[in-house]
Design an enzyme around this catalytic site. Sequence first.
Site, PDB file in Angstrom:
ATOM      1  N   HIS A 165       0.842  -1.205   0.000  1.00 26.08           N
ATOM      2  CA  HIS A 165       0.000   0.000   0.000  1.00 26.08           C
ATOM      3  C   HIS A 165       0.878   1.257   0.000  1.00 26.08           C
ATOM      4  O   HIS A 165       0.569   2.238  -0.679  1.00 26.08           O
ATOM      5  CB  HIS A 165      -0.875   0.051   1.263  1.00 26.08           C
ATOM      6  CG  HIS A 165      -1.918  -1.017   1.353  1.00 26.08           C
ATOM      7  ND1 HIS A 165      -1.855  -2.024   2.284  1.00 26.08           N
ATOM      8  CD2 HIS A 165      -3.051  -1.221   0.649  1.00 26.08           C
ATOM      9  CE1 HIS A 165      -2.918  -2.802   2.170  1.00 26.08           C
ATOM     10  NE2 HIS A 165      -3.657  -2.351   1.165  1.00 26.08           N
ATOM     11  N   LYS A 218      -1.830  -6.450  -8.156  1.00 26.07           N
ATOM     12  CA  LYS A 218      -2.095  -7.778  -7.585  1.00 26.07           C
ATOM     13  C   LYS A 218      -3.574  -8.131  -7.797  1.00 26.07           C
ATOM     14  O   LYS A 218      -3.897  -9.257  -8.137  1.00 26.07           O
ATOM     15  CB  LYS A 218      -1.763  -7.836  -6.098  1.00 26.07           C
ATOM     16  CG  LYS A 218      -1.980  -9.242  -5.543  1.00 26.07           C
ATOM     17  CD  LYS A 218      -1.654  -9.358  -4.113  1.00 26.07           C
ATOM     18  CE  LYS A 218      -2.805  -9.025  -3.217  1.00 26.07           C
ATOM     19  NZ  LYS A 218      -3.951  -9.946  -3.295  1.00 26.07           N
TER      20      LYS A 218
END
Length: 278
Positions: free
Chosen positions: A34, A148
Amino acid sequence: MQVLHSLEQLRAWRQQVNGSLALVPTMGNLHEGHLKLVDLAQQQADHVIVSIFVNPLQFAANEDLDRYPRSFAADCQALAARGAAAVFAPTVADVYPRGLSQQSFIEVPGISTILCGASRPGHFRGVATIVAKLFNMVQPDSAVFGEKDFQQLQVIRLMSTDLSLPIRIIGMPTERADDGLALSSRNGYLTPVERQQAPILFALLQQIAGQLQAGCAIEPLLTEAEQQLQQAGFRLDYLTVRRRSDLDKPQSADRELIILVAAYLGNTRLIDNLAVNR
Ligand code: PAF
């Protein structure tokens, strides 16, 4: 760094922002993957805002909404250290004021019902709806998402095109642990033994990519890889090779492909993917 807990606070903050704004939507429990999205967002805009909202609309009744890991104080500390200008952490009531059952939805047809969408009915409707709402609330110039969740990224790209949203969608390559496992908040569910087995997933994607580049036919090598995964203790949801642009089945002329996998290790569902050109 401003911490904004309501739509009202967000709107007041947004009005005084000078320059361009990039949004990084998250469900919190932030890891280095993140934070790399935040770094990329910083390069794309003058200011970065990160949303933290565990979106009930994208979880089915049998999924992990209640036990989804939450670590708000640590998340804010990490984001402040990374130079985010603001965090937007609304309540469920703020986001869905008429209640979940009354909520209007955004549905991106086709792509939302294959692969992860087939195993998790309604999931991408929940994702498209919350992302559209976050875009409307935050009014960013750009937004950054991890590759992802490649299918999610493509759903969001299509939604933005279909709704003519004036927001640049930026994909960020997957951040991995040293042993290759894609970083994910759900990795925390793995037992120590499962954590040791988990990197096999990416190793197999690399093996398949090499074989595709060498000109091997898709089906036999998927069959072999499926057996390897099962022998390694995974319960397969899907392992497939698709056309990268729309995740449709590839024709022989298609060169830009992506290998996608979803598999359970114990109770934890892991997903990963690897782009390959043949
Ligand atoms: O990828 C996620 O964390 C979520 O699906 C997102 C994009 C923040 C929407 O809730």
